[in-house]
Scaffold this active site. Structure first.
Site, PDB file in Angstrom:
ATOM      1  N   CYS A   1       0.942  -1.388   0.009  1.00 24.01           N
ATOM      2  CA  CYS A   1       0.060  -0.039  -0.120  1.00 24.01           C
ATOM      3  C   CYS A   1       0.807   1.166   0.085  1.00 24.01           C
ATOM      4  CB  CYS A   1      -0.924  -0.080   0.969  1.00 24.01           C
ATOM      5  SG  CYS A   1      -1.573   1.522   1.780  1.00 24.01           S
TER       6      CYS A   1
ATOM      7  N   CYS B   1       0.294   3.847   2.883  1.00 22.57           N
ATOM      8  CA  CYS B   1       0.787   3.077   4.248  1.00 22.57           C
ATOM      9  C   CYS B   1       2.215   3.377   4.265  1.00 22.57           C
ATOM     10  CB  CYS B   1       0.423   1.451   4.213  1.00 22.57           C
ATOM     11  SG  CYS B   1      -1.230   0.926   4.155  1.00 22.57           S
TER      12      CYS B   1
END
Length: 105
Positions: A29, A32
């Site tokens: 991600c 992230c």
């Protein structure tokens, strides 16, 4: 200080007392990866005051499902085992600090 790694085995024990910020994330991600260093900075800033932790959603799908995590990063602020706030998407350090301070007060 680094963020603590939580999983399905230790999650409930680790969040049952005090204030804990939990970052639900995944290695693939992009947002992230930007949130990660912010979470690590908070781990330093809040050492001794609040727990800062991370949960890899790919390895802990039951936990992600338990909290209805549908997008990552999602950050949860827990106090004494109870969910106080759920924040979806990339969060600024200052915004997280403000919310942690309010929960600690």
């Amino acid at each position: 200080m680094t963020a603590q790694i939580l999983n399905e085995a230790n999650f409930n024990d680790e969040i049952k007392e005090g204030v804990t910020l939990v970052d639900f994330w995944a290695t693939w991600c992009p947002s992230c990866k930007m949130q990660g260093p912010i979470v690590e900075q908070l781990a330093d800033d809040y050492a001794g005051k609040a727990k800062i932790a991370k949960v890899d959603v790919d390895q802990n799908q039951n936990l992600a499902a338990q909290f209805g995590i549908q997008a990552i990063p999602t950050l949860l602020i827990m106090k004494d085992g109870q969910l106080q706030e759920q924040l979806v998407g990339l969060q600024r350090k200052e915004a997280l600090a403000t919310k942690l301070d309010a929960t600690l007060a």
